[in-house]
Design a protein around this motif. Sequence first.
Motif, PDB file in Angstrom:
ATOM      1  N   CYS A   1      -6.593   3.181  -0.823  1.00  0.00           N
ATOM      2  CA  CYS A   1      -5.171   3.364  -0.521  1.00  0.00           C
ATOM      3  C   CYS A   1      -5.012   4.612   0.351  1.00  0.00           C
ATOM      4  O   CYS A   1      -4.962   5.747  -0.146  1.00  0.00           O
ATOM      5  CB  CYS A   1      -4.362   3.506  -1.807  1.00  0.00           C
ATOM      6  SG  CYS A   1      -2.587   3.663  -1.547  1.00  0.00           S
TER       7      CYS A   1
ATOM      8  N   PHE B   1       2.736   1.525  -3.399  1.00  0.00           N
ATOM      9  CA  PHE B   1       1.857   1.945  -4.496  1.00  0.00           C
ATOM     10  C   PHE B   1       1.500   3.410  -4.378  1.00  0.00           C
ATOM     11  O   PHE B   1       1.433   4.123  -5.391  1.00  0.00           O
ATOM     12  CB  PHE B   1       0.578   1.104  -4.512  1.00  0.00           C
ATOM     13  CG  PHE B   1      -0.400   1.558  -5.569  1.00  0.00           C
ATOM     14  CD1 PHE B   1      -0.146   1.316  -6.899  1.00  0.00           C
ATOM     15  CD2 PHE B   1      -1.546   2.264  -5.216  1.00  0.00           C
ATOM     16  CE1 PHE B   1      -1.031   1.749  -7.894  1.00  0.00           C
ATOM     17  CE2 PHE B   1      -2.424   2.706  -6.192  1.00  0.00           C
ATOM     18  CZ  PHE B   1      -2.176   2.438  -7.532  1.00  0.00           C
TER      19      PHE B   1
ATOM     20  N   GLY C   1      -0.879  -2.054  -7.447  1.00  0.00           N
ATOM     21  CA  GLY C   1      -2.178  -1.910  -6.799  1.00  0.00           C
ATOM     22  C   GLY C   1      -3.264  -2.855  -7.239  1.00  0.00           C
ATOM     23  O   GLY C   1      -4.425  -2.453  -7.366  1.00  0.00           O
TER      24      GLY C   1
ATOM     25  N   ASP D   1       0.832  -1.205   0.000  1.00  0.00           N
ATOM     26  CA  ASP D   1       0.000   0.000   0.000  1.00  0.00           C
ATOM     27  C   ASP D   1       0.868   1.258   0.000  1.00  0.00           C
ATOM     28  O   ASP D   1       0.622   2.198  -0.759  1.00  0.00           O
ATOM     29  CB  ASP D   1      -0.912  -0.010   1.231  1.00  0.00           C
ATOM     30  CG  ASP D   1      -1.887   1.159   1.239  1.00  0.00           C
ATOM     31  OD1 ASP D   1      -2.897   1.087   0.535  1.00  0.00           O
ATOM     32  OD2 ASP D   1      -1.623   2.147   1.965  1.00  0.00           O
TER      33      ASP D   1
ATOM     34  N   SER E   1      -8.607  -2.797 -11.017  1.00  0.00           N
ATOM     35  CA  SER E   1      -8.152  -3.275  -9.708  1.00  0.00           C
ATOM     36  C   SER E   1      -9.281  -3.525  -8.714  1.00  0.00           C
ATOM     37  O   SER E   1      -9.023  -3.870  -7.563  1.00  0.00           O
ATOM     38  CB  SER E   1      -7.165  -2.267  -9.099  1.00  0.00           C
ATOM     39  OG  SER E   1      -7.778  -1.002  -8.933  1.00  0.00           O
TER      40      SER E   1
END
Length: 298
Positions: A127, A58, A250, A55, A193
């Motif tokens: 995120c 990314f 991600g 996390d 995603s």
Amino acid sequence: MSSDAPPPLHERVLGLFEPTLLLVMAISHYIQVCIEAIKRGEILAPITQTAKLRDEAFARFWIAFTTSRPGPPPPTNEPTQIQPSSLIPPLLKTASGIVLDIGPGTGSQMPLLKSPAIRAIYGAEPCTGLHKALHSKAVAEGLGTKYHILPCSVAPSELLPALDATDTGVTDSHKANGDGIFDTIICVRVLCSVPELDRTMRELYALLRPGGKVLVMEHVVNPWRTAKGSMAARIAQGVYQILGWSFFIGDCCLDRDVEGALRGAADGDGGWESVAIERWMGWSALPHISGVLIKKSK
């Protein structure tokens, strides 16, 4: 003037390697984050805290990527290859009402969401490493009171509680009568995603008000079985997936049938009122679709 005609062969070949630069950039950020964790004494962090490090890595990658992208080329009378980013402004100018902005990242498209026709925007960004940049962008664009950041995915099991937590009353009618919530749902380079995309899109469709619209600009699986597709580009997508594309970027999936999931979201309701989707760059490893899907009015 822009064109979606295939470029010369040498440019198409080079285009197959375009995702390589992104993958290398993402891997370098992940390695750096792991090294920093080990230096802090968290020697096992790459094994025991993989999700946390992914996390953070990314977030760094996406901030670096979105701030380093060049602006649009100067106007010219010569035909130029269409750029996916040029498809976004005319699409987002049609957003109105209560808007769900899926995966807004750092808010790079926020300047396009300042129309007075928009009453409120809810940005679902799982995120959390991107939230600081997203909030700063909202304030800078004068949308600080209109833009609500939701620390969740768009799965309704997470989305609805996050909407409730904003204390804006946006879900009141939905909870009381089962009504839709959103007038516009924005999907820009994010559905690649989203977990369990087919089910999630059906659930999001249920949260769309009658007459509401989905604005989409997404990269998709290469349509290699069609005249505009490319078998070489489709193979390249598979290779990038094997090399760890989803892990480092991600959970992005290069070979996902996003268009199929969008079209199928309304099957249980007799289909969309209208679907206007165009396909672009079918010769590349990053082909795109863009357009608008409108839910039937009641």
